[in-house]
Design a protein around this motif. Structure first.
Motif, mmCIF file in Angstrom:
data_model
loop_
_atom_site.group_PDB
_atom_site.id
_atom_site.type_symbol
_atom_site.label_atom_id
_atom_site.label_comp_id
_atom_site.label_asym_id
_atom_site.label_seq_id
_atom_site.Cartn_x
_atom_site.Cartn_y
_atom_site.Cartn_z
ATOM 1 N N GLY A 1 -4.123 10.528 -36.412
ATOM 2 C CA GLY A 1 -3.800 9.119 -36.285
ATOM 3 C C GLY A 1 -4.559 8.268 -37.279
ATOM 4 O O GLY A 1 -5.615 8.656 -37.783
ATOM 5 N N VAL A 2 -4.011 7.105 -37.579
ATOM 6 C CA VAL A 2 -4.646 6.119 -38.446
ATOM 7 C C VAL A 2 -4.601 4.769 -37.736
ATOM 8 O O VAL A 2 -3.853 4.579 -36.768
ATOM 9 C CB VAL A 2 -3.943 6.019 -39.814
ATOM 10 N N THR B 1 -3.492 18.810 -34.970
ATOM 11 C CA THR B 1 -3.401 17.973 -36.164
ATOM 12 C C THR B 1 -4.558 16.975 -36.166
ATOM 13 O O THR B 1 -5.167 16.698 -35.134
ATOM 14 C CB THR B 1 -2.063 17.224 -36.233
ATOM 15 N N GLY B 2 -4.863 16.444 -37.338
ATOM 16 C CA GLY B 2 -5.981 15.515 -37.439
ATOM 17 C C GLY B 2 -7.321 16.192 -37.252
ATOM 18 O O GLY B 2 -8.292 15.562 -36.812
ATOM 19 N N TYR C 1 -0.535 -0.637 -34.920
ATOM 20 C CA TYR C 1 -1.168 0.468 -34.202
ATOM 21 C C TYR C 1 -0.673 0.510 -32.755
ATOM 22 O O TYR C 1 -0.320 1.579 -32.237
ATOM 23 C CB TYR C 1 -2.683 0.298 -34.243
ATOM 24 N N SER C 2 -0.658 -0.648 -32.100
ATOM 25 C CA SER C 2 -0.186 -0.704 -30.715
ATOM 26 C C SER C 2 1.245 -0.190 -30.599
ATOM 27 O O SER C 2 1.576 0.593 -29.694
ATOM 28 C CB SER C 2 -0.269 -2.145 -30.192
ATOM 29 N N ALA C 3 2.097 -0.609 -31.530
ATOM 30 C CA ALA C 3 3.489 -0.170 -31.502
ATOM 31 C C ALA C 3 3.602 1.331 -31.717
ATOM 32 O O ALA C 3 4.384 2.019 -31.038
ATOM 33 C CB ALA C 3 4.293 -0.912 -32.567
ATOM 34 N N MET D 1 3.032 1.959 -42.351
ATOM 35 C CA MET D 1 2.164 3.111 -42.567
ATOM 36 C C MET D 1 1.687 3.691 -41.241
ATOM 37 O O MET D 1 1.654 4.912 -41.045
ATOM 38 C CB MET D 1 0.973 2.704 -43.428
ATOM 39 N N GLN D 2 1.334 2.823 -40.306
ATOM 40 C CA GLN D 2 0.853 3.299 -39.004
ATOM 41 C C GLN D 2 1.979 3.930 -38.186
ATOM 42 O O GLN D 2 1.768 4.939 -37.503
ATOM 43 C CB GLN D 2 0.204 2.137 -38.251
#
Length: 259
Positions: free
Chosen positions: A89-90, A10-11, A154-156, A108-109
């Protein structure tokens, strides 16, 4: 070393996913690639076909489980997958003046990174378990090891991916399915271009892809690259909270808008 003939990534329209796709592309290899950008995904597919691989592509928002899940199982039905790499990923970060991200940006993340990984892996697990074979790789981040104050969502999301990967590895090992948790640091991609701040131990995309491929070929449970950056994050986590907070607060950066 187990021979890999069918790989889902993916990605694959950009960055790490595209780099891994091109690395695995070879005669007799079948690649199943997903992404969000049609033109860039097709460019990756063309590069992989030029190296002799057969390629199936799909445009999906992997934060939504359907129709993505049905498509995944159909692909596995047609060509059973040896390796599943959840690399999409974003990223985003805090606003001006270190203001919080807000619900929409943080969510969103979480949807794209954590739920996107789960939506990639879970539909395929019953089929891998039935075959008592297969290898799943989930891509976390060194940000998963100690939350960074300027990119909390993002970290989470990456911490969730790491925990999810560790959990299913323990669950699936006795069932014959291997799981690798990939924990990369900084490497050269369009996502990193949006990062404005220090990038210690930065690697080229090619070097990061080569390190991850080496770890996957060796069927390592954890692939951490580079280790020195990860050790710094772990150390900040093990120190008293006030000291750890001061350290990560001093590691200032800003992530420009974009996905």
């Amino acid at each position: 070393m187990t021979r890999i003939l069918s790989v889902l990534i993916t990605g694959a329209s950009s960055g790490l996913g595209a780099g891994l796709a091109k690395n695995y592309a070879a005669p007799e290899v079948h690649l199943v690639l997903t992404g969000r950008d049609a033109a860039r995904l097709e460019a990756t597919a063309v590069a992989c076909r030029d190296k002799g691989a057969t390629v199936a592509t799909g445009l999906f928002d992997i934060s939504e489980p359907e129709p993505f899940g049905a498509w995944l199982t159909a692909q596995d039905e047609a060509t059973p997958l040896d390796l599943v790499i959840a690399a999409a990923g974003v990223s985003a970060g805090t606003g001006e003046g270190d203001m919080p991200e807000g619900v929409d940006l943080a969510a969103m993340q979480i949807r794209s990174n954590l739920l996107g990984t789960i939506h990639t892996v879970e539909p395929l697990l019953p089929r891998l378990i039935a075959r008592k074979a297969g290898h799943v790789a989930v891509v976390a981040s060194t940000a998963a090891l100690r939350g960074l104050p300027y990119s909390p969502g993002y970290s989470a999301s990456k911490a969730g991916i790491r925990a999810y990967g560790e959990a299913i590895r323990a669950l699936l090992g006795p069932k014959g399915v291997m799981v690798s948790v990939v924990v990369p640091g900084f490497f050269d991609t369009p996502m990193t271009d949006r990062w404005k701040g220090p990038t210690p131990f930065m690697l080229s995309l090619d070097k990061m892809v080569a390190a991850i491929r080496k770890g996957l070929d060796a069927r390592k449970a954890r692939i951490v690259v580079p280790r020195l950056l990860a050790l710094g994050q772990v150390a900040a986590d093990l120190l008293p909270a006030a000291i750890g907070d001061r350290i990560v607060r001093g590691f200032r950066f800003h992530i420009e808008p974009g996905r």
